[in-house]
Design a protein around this motif. Sequence first.
Motif, PDB file in Angstrom:
ATOM      1  N   UNK A  67       0.822  -1.216   0.000  1.00 39.41           N
ATOM      2  CA  UNK A  67       0.000   0.000   0.000  1.00 39.41           C
ATOM      3  C   UNK A  67       0.854   1.264   0.000  1.00 39.41           C
ATOM      4  N   UNK A  68       0.370   2.309  -0.666  1.00 41.47           N
ATOM      5  CA  UNK A  68       1.028   3.621  -0.595  1.00 41.47           C
ATOM      6  C   UNK A  68       0.037   4.641  -0.024  1.00 41.47           C
ATOM      7  N   UNK A  73      -5.195  11.831   0.623  1.00 43.07           N
ATOM      8  CA  UNK A  73      -5.894  10.786   1.374  1.00 43.07           C
ATOM      9  C   UNK A  73      -6.736   9.856   0.498  1.00 43.07           C
ATOM     10  N   UNK A  74      -6.461   9.828  -0.803  1.00 40.09           N
ATOM     11  CA  UNK A  74      -7.170   8.901  -1.693  1.00 40.09           C
ATOM     12  C   UNK A  74      -6.916   7.472  -1.225  1.00 40.09           C
ATOM     13  N   UNK A  75      -7.968   6.682  -1.012  1.00 45.83           N
ATOM     14  CA  UNK A  75      -7.769   5.309  -0.540  1.00 45.83           C
ATOM     15  C   UNK A  75      -7.525   4.325  -1.688  1.00 45.83           C
ATOM     16  N   UNK A  76      -6.967   3.178  -1.330  1.00 45.03           N
ATOM     17  CA  UNK A  76      -6.935   2.057  -2.269  1.00 45.03           C
ATOM     18  C   UNK A  76      -5.854   2.108  -3.326  1.00 45.03           C
ATOM     19  N   UNK A  77      -4.769   2.832  -3.047  1.00 46.30           N
ATOM     20  CA  UNK A  77      -3.664   2.879  -4.015  1.00 46.30           C
ATOM     21  C   UNK A  77      -2.501   2.033  -3.522  1.00 46.30           C
ATOM     22  N   UNK A  78      -1.834   1.397  -4.487  1.00 43.96           N
ATOM     23  CA  UNK A  78      -0.753   0.449  -4.171  1.00 43.96           C
ATOM     24  C   UNK A  78       0.475   0.747  -5.014  1.00 43.96           C
TER      25      UNK A  78
END
Length: 168
Positions: A67-68, A73-78
């Motif tokens: 995860x990054x 604060x955008x969720x769900x990024x890798x």
Amino acid sequence: MDTDIRYEIPGDVADIHRLIELAFRNAPHTDHTEQYIVQALRAAGALWASLVAESGGKLVGHVALSPVQISDAAPGWYGLGPISVHPDYQGKAVGSRLMQCALAELEARGAAGCVLLGDPGYYGRFGFKAQSRLVLPGVPSEYFLARSFGGAIPQGSVQYHLAFTARD
Ligand SMILES: CC(C)(COP(=O)(O)OP(=O)(O)OC[C@H]1O[C@@H](n2cnc3c(N)ncnc32)[C@H](O)[C@@H]1OP(=O)(O)O)[C@@H](O)C(=O)NCCC(=O)NCCS
């Protein structure tokens, strides 16, 4: 070439370490810490996915996903990487298969998007491109690449897991 892609199992850990060390030994743009990064991600419980490529019973490739954090604060990024293919097996599409499986894994598990640091000439074919909205501090913008899985590209600076500072 017949290659299977599967999740890592505990018995793979030492082989993965050696494979990454070998894959990056003569690679450009490396400080030869990638094997330690994967080890530190695993120890921190931040190795969100770890896929291996196996051919003829031999481990020939590996890719890590973690995860990054994005400053908006955008969720769900890798983050995808490091990705490694054994030198004897490079240029035989093992890396492409690992990329496709990693992207399928992200999409299947509901990720919003993925970033990586790499050559746009290679990663462009998998839908990655430099995005002016998304920066990795200290890195030339043309090599920091992103792709979303349908939504908008977030805006901000990206922070990889602390494990990416591992040195040994
Ligand atoms: C980068 C890597 C994972 C690609 O895997 P691979 O199995 O060799 O790649 P594939 O066979 O699927 O694809 C081959 C294509 O990628 C290109 N390519 C391979 N490595 C590349 C690199 N580092 N930069 C740019 N292009 C590259 C080849 O020129 C070839 O292009 P073509 O299809 O237009 O002829 C592998 O070469 C590797 O482990 N390299 C050393 C470690 C590394 O640099 N990892 C990436 C940084 S995290």
